[in-house]
Motif scaffolding. Structure first.
Motif, PDB file in Angstrom:
ATOM      1  N   VAL A  79       0.842  -1.173   0.031  1.00 57.85           N
ATOM      2  CA  VAL A  79       0.037  -0.111  -0.138  1.00 57.85           C
ATOM      3  C   VAL A  79       0.815   1.298   0.047  1.00 57.85           C
ATOM      4  N   GLY A  80       1.781   1.423   0.937  1.00 56.43           N
ATOM      5  CA  GLY A  80       2.468   2.553   0.830  1.00 56.43           C
ATOM      6  C   GLY A  80       3.336   3.042   2.588  1.00 56.43           C
ATOM      7  N   SER A  81       3.062   3.860   2.815  1.00 60.74           N
ATOM      8  CA  SER A  81       3.617   4.491   4.132  1.00 60.74           C
ATOM      9  C   SER A  81       2.910   4.102   5.277  1.00 60.74           C
ATOM     10  N   LEU A  82       3.758   4.029   6.425  1.00 63.14           N
ATOM     11  CA  LEU A  82       2.982   4.163   7.919  1.00 63.14           C
ATOM     12  C   LEU A  82       2.778   5.686   8.548  1.00 63.14           C
ATOM     13  N   HIS A  83       1.809   6.052   8.312  1.00 61.54           N
ATOM     14  CA  HIS A  83       1.534   7.598   8.380  1.00 61.54           C
ATOM     15  C   HIS A  83       1.744   7.826   9.986  1.00 61.54           C
ATOM     16  N   ARG A  84       1.428   6.877  10.927  1.00 64.11           N
ATOM     17  CA  ARG A  84       1.700   7.283  12.440  1.00 64.11           C
ATOM     18  C   ARG A  84       3.207   7.213  12.743  1.00 64.11           C
ATOM     19  N   PHE A  85       3.967   6.298  11.858  1.00 62.79           N
ATOM     20  CA  PHE A  85       5.260   6.217  12.208  1.00 62.79           C
ATOM     21  C   PHE A  85       6.230   7.712  11.725  1.00 62.79           C
ATOM     22  N   ARG A  86       5.406   7.891  10.350  1.00 62.35           N
ATOM     23  CA  ARG A  86       6.068   9.283   9.783  1.00 62.35           C
ATOM     24  C   ARG A  86       5.845  10.362  10.568  1.00 62.35           C
ATOM     25  N   ASP A  87       4.632  10.374  11.251  1.00 60.28           N
ATOM     26  CA  ASP A  87       4.429  11.616  12.015  1.00 60.28           C
ATOM     27  C   ASP A  87       5.107  11.624  13.421  1.00 60.28           C
ATOM     28  N   ALA A  88       5.473  10.642  14.034  1.00 57.91           N
ATOM     29  CA  ALA A  88       6.438  10.774  15.208  1.00 57.91           C
ATOM     30  C   ALA A  88       7.384  10.781  14.644  1.00 57.91           C
ATOM     31  N   VAL A  89       8.298  10.473  13.714  1.00 60.72           N
ATOM     32  CA  VAL A  89       9.643  11.038  13.426  1.00 60.72           C
ATOM     33  C   VAL A  89       9.550  12.496  12.853  1.00 60.72           C
ATOM     34  N   SER A  90       8.754  12.871  12.020  1.00 58.35           N
ATOM     35  CA  SER A  90       8.712  14.288  11.768  1.00 58.35           C
ATOM     36  C   SER A  90       8.324  15.281  12.535  1.00 58.35           C
ATOM     37  N   ASN A  91       7.280  14.863  13.371  1.00 60.43           N
ATOM     38  CA  ASN A  91       6.569  15.898  14.028  1.00 60.43           C
ATOM     39  C   ASN A  91       6.532  15.584  15.756  1.00 60.43           C
ATOM     40  N   ASP A  92       7.153  14.429  16.086  1.00 57.21           N
ATOM     41  CA  ASP A  92       7.279  14.242  17.464  1.00 57.21           C
ATOM     42  C   ASP A  92       5.861  13.957  17.857  1.00 57.21           C
ATOM     43  N   TRP A  93       4.845  13.463  17.430  1.00 58.88           N
ATOM     44  CA  TRP A  93       3.594  13.167  17.611  1.00 58.88           C
ATOM     45  C   TRP A  93       3.239  11.702  17.577  1.00 58.88           C
ATOM     46  N   PRO A  94       2.684  11.072  18.728  1.00 55.60           N
ATOM     47  CA  PRO A  94       2.398  11.547  19.950  1.00 55.60           C
ATOM     48  C   PRO A  94       3.696  11.881  20.855  1.00 55.60           C
ATOM     49  N   VAL A  95       4.761  11.223  20.719  1.00 53.10           N
ATOM     50  CA  VAL A  95       6.224  11.492  21.315  1.00 53.10           C
ATOM     51  C   VAL A  95       7.192  11.396  20.225  1.00 53.10           C
ATOM     52  N   HIS A  96       8.392  11.805  20.407  1.00 55.08           N
ATOM     53  CA  HIS A  96       9.416  11.552  19.695  1.00 55.08           C
ATOM     54  C   HIS A  96       9.853  10.341  19.671  1.00 55.08           C
ATOM     55  N   LEU A  97      10.333   9.888  18.314  1.00 54.03           N
ATOM     56  CA  LEU A  97      10.554   8.510  17.848  1.00 54.03           C
ATOM     57  C   LEU A  97      11.809   8.389  17.393  1.00 54.03           C
ATOM     58  N   GLU A  98      12.977   7.889  18.178  1.00 54.34           N
ATOM     59  CA  GLU A  98      14.441   7.779  17.805  1.00 54.34           C
ATOM     60  C   GLU A  98      14.638   6.396  17.091  1.00 54.34           C
ATOM     61  N   LEU A  99      15.450   6.563  16.081  1.00 56.74           N
ATOM     62  CA  LEU A  99      15.364   5.493  14.987  1.00 56.74           C
ATOM     63  C   LEU A  99      16.953   4.865  15.103  1.00 56.74           C
TER      64      LEU A  99
END
Length: 275
Positions: A79-99
């Motif tokens: 299908v495509g991207s994981l948008h909750r994953f992308r939002d966490a990485v790009s916008n720290d929502w709901p929290v910051h995600l370290e990779l």
């Protein structure tokens, strides 16, 4: 010896706040039911580990359960991207995600090293790539016999591993077959483990290519029919492709995602068993 328990009890015993935990499965036997129970129990500060994080990791990340992701590929397969994953990485929502990013081979070798009780694994695959410059857990190592410069990656040491399988017997011996990834290795390199199964049977019969995890290698077994949905369990269910397509719109919007959490995870309709 494995203990047979309810899903809620097993998750509460196996997955704790701050844990490094893997929910493994490769297109097949992905432990969605267990992941949803982790969300319901509002676990926080998790380091999520997986070779191919897909929808269940998007859901865990969006629900605020994770602060770190160790992985080799992430997306909504087909299908495509994981948008909750992308939002966490790009916008720290709901929290910051370290990779921490690796290749598939790097992750697989880390699992094998952990399962084997070794401190690290050695491979050629990273030589000539830019991943060593981006990931601290990749280091050059010189072969003591040939002088060849190779790459070392540290063994994975999990606090918890969660997988789904077709069945277990009443002593807690687990049997899985079909497309398998690193489920066995994930369980063997974890301090605690949970296996959800389609059913409990009196006796395991031979299956071509089946993996058997003996009861002494597993901590908890929980019966969760359909527990891999929307992925599938060979011999029990088929992949729900419509779910994967629908997730693209659900995961894309924060409000829509929060409605999904409320309606399917925290307050499911009576009789709903496959969120």
């Amino acid at each position: 010896m494995a203990r047979i328990a309810s899903l809620a009890q097993a998750v509460s015993e196996v997955v704790h706040d701050g844990d490094t935990v893997a929910f493994e499965g490769f297109t097949h036997l992905i432990p969605f039911a267990a992941g949803h129970e982790v969300i319901r129990q509002r676990r926080r500060g998790l380091t999520l580990v997986r070779m191919t994080p897909d929808l269940i990791y998007d859901q865990l990340i969006g629900a605020g359960c994770a602060t770190r992701l160790v992985f080799s590929w992430g997306g909504n397969p087909g299908v495509g991207s994981l948008h909750r994953f992308r939002d966490a990485v790009s916008n720290d929502w709901p929290v910051h995600l370290e990779l921490e990013e690796h290749s598939h081979a790097g992750m697989a070798n880390r699992y094998v090293a952990g399962a084997s009780g070794l401190p690290f694994a050695v491979m050629r695959g990273y030589v000539g790539t830019d991943l060593p410059g981006q990931t601290s857990n990749i280091a050059p190592i010189t072969c003591p016999f040939t002088g060849e410069v190779l790459t070392a990656v540290p063994a994975l040491k999990l606090d918890a591993a969660v997988i789904h399988a077709q069945r277990a017997d009443r002593q807690g011996n687990v049997q899985l077959w079909g497309i398998t990834g690193v489920q066995k290795e994930a369980v063997l390199c974890a301090s605690r483990s949970l296996v959800t199964v389609e059913e409990i049977v009196d006796e395991l019969d031979p299956r071509p290519g089946a993996i058997v995890l003996p009861t002494w290698a597993v901590d908890y077994v929980a019966v969760a029919p359909g527990g891999a949905h929307p992925s599938y369990a060979q011999g029990y269910s088929v992949r729900d492709n419509d779910y994967y397509r629908a997730w693209d719109e659900i995961g894309r919007d924060r409000e829509e995602f929060n409605r999904w959490l409320d309606n399917h995870i925290f307050n499911p309709a009576p009789g709903e068993v496959r969120a």
